[in-house]
Design an enzyme around this catalytic site. Sequence first.
Site, mmCIF file in Angstrom:
data_model
loop_
_atom_site.group_PDB
_atom_site.id
_atom_site.type_symbol
_atom_site.label_atom_id
_atom_site.label_comp_id
_atom_site.label_asym_id
_atom_site.label_seq_id
_atom_site.Cartn_x
_atom_site.Cartn_y
_atom_site.Cartn_z
ATOM 1 N N SER A 22 0.820 -1.218 0.000
ATOM 2 C CA SER A 22 0.000 0.000 0.000
ATOM 3 C C SER A 22 0.851 1.264 0.000
ATOM 4 O O SER A 22 0.335 2.369 0.083
ATOM 5 C CB SER A 22 -0.936 0.002 1.214
ATOM 6 N N ASN A 109 -2.069 -2.828 13.055
ATOM 7 C CA ASN A 109 -3.523 -2.616 13.080
ATOM 8 C C ASN A 109 -3.914 -1.386 13.894
ATOM 9 O O ASN A 109 -4.730 -0.582 13.460
ATOM 10 C CB ASN A 109 -4.223 -3.851 13.656
ATOM 11 N N THR A 154 -39.482 27.324 -8.366
ATOM 12 C CA THR A 154 -39.755 25.980 -7.851
ATOM 13 C C THR A 154 -40.080 25.155 -9.080
ATOM 14 O O THR A 154 -40.663 25.674 -10.037
ATOM 15 C CB THR A 154 -40.947 25.932 -6.866
ATOM 16 N N SER A 276 -14.434 26.792 -27.018
ATOM 17 C CA SER A 276 -14.658 25.549 -27.743
ATOM 18 C C SER A 276 -13.618 25.449 -28.854
ATOM 19 O O SER A 276 -13.247 26.453 -29.462
ATOM 20 C CB SER A 276 -16.071 25.554 -28.338
ATOM 21 N N ASN A 284 -17.697 28.563 -22.155
ATOM 22 C CA ASN A 284 -18.295 27.457 -21.397
ATOM 23 C C ASN A 284 -17.988 27.523 -19.899
ATOM 24 O O ASN A 284 -16.877 27.888 -19.512
ATOM 25 C CB ASN A 284 -17.798 26.120 -21.958
ATOM 26 N N GLU A 289 -19.297 23.186 -14.176
ATOM 27 C CA GLU A 289 -19.682 21.828 -14.588
ATOM 28 C C GLU A 289 -18.829 20.785 -13.877
ATOM 29 O O GLU A 289 -19.321 19.736 -13.460
ATOM 30 C CB GLU A 289 -19.530 21.679 -16.100
ATOM 31 N N TYR A 316 -9.119 -6.612 12.475
ATOM 32 C CA TYR A 316 -8.549 -6.026 11.261
ATOM 33 C C TYR A 316 -8.657 -7.019 10.119
ATOM 34 O O TYR A 316 -8.399 -8.217 10.297
ATOM 35 C CB TYR A 316 -7.070 -5.656 11.484
ATOM 36 N N GLN A 321 -7.473 -1.841 4.133
ATOM 37 C CA GLN A 321 -6.440 -1.055 3.448
ATOM 38 C C GLN A 321 -7.055 -0.188 2.345
ATOM 39 O O GLN A 321 -6.478 0.817 1.941
ATOM 40 C CB GLN A 321 -5.393 -2.014 2.860
ATOM 41 N N LYS A 324 -7.900 4.041 2.386
ATOM 42 C CA LYS A 324 -7.070 5.226 2.166
ATOM 43 C C LYS A 324 -7.304 5.942 0.832
ATOM 44 O O LYS A 324 -7.453 7.181 0.829
ATOM 45 C CB LYS A 324 -5.591 4.873 2.362
HETATM 46 N N1 ARG Z 1 -1.021 -1.381 5.062
HETATM 47 C C1 ARG Z 1 -1.976 -1.844 5.980
HETATM 48 C C2 ARG Z 1 -3.279 -1.051 5.880
HETATM 49 O O1 ARG Z 1 -3.255 -0.040 5.285
HETATM 50 C C3 ARG Z 1 -1.418 -1.716 7.370
HETATM 51 C C4 ARG Z 1 -2.011 -2.663 8.334
HETATM 52 C C5 ARG Z 1 -1.515 -4.014 8.059
HETATM 53 N N2 ARG Z 1 -1.966 -4.941 9.058
HETATM 54 C C6 ARG Z 1 -1.927 -6.232 8.877
HETATM 55 N N3 ARG Z 1 -2.409 -6.984 9.819
HETATM 56 N N4 ARG Z 1 -1.460 -6.754 7.774
HETATM 57 O O2 ARG Z 1 -4.306 -1.449 6.356
#
Ligand code: ARG
Length: 462
Positions: A22, A109, A154, A276, A284, A289, A316, A321, A324
Site C-alpha cells: 500500500s 492494526n 420551484t 470551444s 463554457n 460543470e 482487522y 487497506q 485510504k
Molecule cells: N497497510 C496496511 C493497511 O493499510 C497496514 C495494516 C496491516 N496490518 C496487517 N495486519 N497486515 O491497512
Amino acid sequence: MQLWGGRFFGKMDPQAWQLNASLSFDQRLAHQDVRGSLAWAGVLEQAGVLSPEERRQICAGLEAIDAEFANGEFIFVESDEDIHTAVERRLGELIGPLAGKLHTGRSRNDQVATDMRLWLLDHLPALDASLRELQSALIERAEKDLEVVMPGYTHLQRAQVILLGHWWLSHFWPLQRDRERLAQARQRVASLPLGSGALAGVPLEVDRPALADKLGFAEASPNSLDAVSDRDFVAEFLFCAAMIGIHLSRLAEDVVLFSSAEFGYFELSDAYATGSSLMPQKKNPDVFELTRGKAGTLLGYLTALLAVLKGLPSGYDKDLQEDKPPLFAAYDTLMAILPVLADALRSLAVRADRMRDAIDAGLMATDLADYFVNKGLPFRQAHALVGKLVQLAQSQGKALNSLSLEEIRSWVEPEINLEIEPAIYSVFDPVQSVTRRRSLGGTAPQAVRRQLEQAKQVSGRF
Ligand code: ARG
C-alpha cells in the site's frame, strides 16, 4: 525489509506482493506514522521496555526520518510494503537492531488506524478554512448584490420574486451545516486506537489517556477490538465530503443555468470560462460543470468505502487497506474545487436588467391573492379567484397586470362583495413584493440584511 516471515519458507509471488503493498498511497501518512512512533517510544520507556538512552536513540532516529520526509530525501526501497514498514526499515538502518524494540506491544492494526486519524486531525482545519473562504465569497456577493430582484424558482418554473442577495445566502447556510458536521465528526476522529495492539490490548503498563492527550486526541478508544475494526470516522468524513459535493453541485448548476443565453443572468469572466475548439463563439462554464461532476465522484468515494466495510467480520481485515484511496481522493477533490469556486463566484458579472426583465406579473399572483386576503377573503377563495384572473389574462394573451380595472371588477365583484381600488396594481411591483416578505429568513431587504449579519457572525468571517 519484511515485518513478518518467520513462519514462511517460500517467497511471496511478486504480483501478489504488489497487490498487497500500500506504499504507493499510504506514504502520505509518513509524518503521522513518525509522530505515533515517537509517542509510542515514550510509552515503552515508561513501561520499562526501553531505557531512557534507548528511547533517546530511537527518537533521534525517528526525528531524522521525519526530516528526510520533509526534505524529500527519504528513499523507499523495493521491499517497503507500506509506510509503517518503510519507517521501521529506515530506523534499523540508522540505529541498528535497537529499532526492533519499537514495535513491542504495537501492531500495524492499531498503528494504521492511529495514523489515519492523526492525518484527518491534521487536515480538517485546512478543509474548514477553504469552506469558510467560499462562505466569504458568498457573503461578499450577497452584500454587493443584495437588492437586485430576480425570479425565484420551484420546479424550475418562475415562482415568486426574491433578492439576489437572498439567493447567494441560500448557498451559504448549507456550507455552515457542512462545517458543523465536520466539527462533530472530528470529535469522533479524536479517539485514539494506539495501545490496542493487534486486537486484544497490550501486556504493558500503558497510560493510554495520557498517550491520547500527548497525540492531541480527546480520549483513548474504550475497546481494542472495536478500535482496530472501526472505520466509521472515514465513512463519516466521506459522507461530509459527499454532502459538500452535493451542495456545491446545486450552486454550480444554478450558475450553469443562469449563465446560459436563455437566462442571461450572469456573465462568466474569461478567467473562469473555457472556449470551444470548434465553435468560436462559445464560452463554457467548465469550472461549474466540473464542480457538479465531482459531486458524483465524491459520492462514489463514500459508496466505495461503505461497500468495503459491509459484511466484514470483527478485527482487522486487509480489506480495510482500501480505506485510504477514497479518503485522500475526497480530500484532494474538495481542496481543488473550493478555492477555484470561491474566486469564480467573485468574478461573475450580474445582469440585473435581465433578471428584472424575467419578472412578469405572474410572479406576483400570490401577492394578488394576499391582497384579497387582506380584504378578509379566505386564502383558498382568493387563490381560486386569482387563478381565474390568470386564466382570463392568458386567454387574452396579456400579462396579469394588463387586465383593466373594469375587467378585474367585472370578474371579482359578482363573486365577492368587495370594492376593488386602483391601488390593487401596486401588488405587481416586484420591489414591494419582496419588501412584504419580512419574516425571519424571508427575502425582504431588511430580513436579508439581518441574515447577512448572522451569516458573518456564525462563519466567523468578520
Ligand atoms: N497497510 C496496511 C493497511 O493499510 C497496514 C495494516 C496491516 N496490518 C496487517 N495486519 N497486515 O491497512
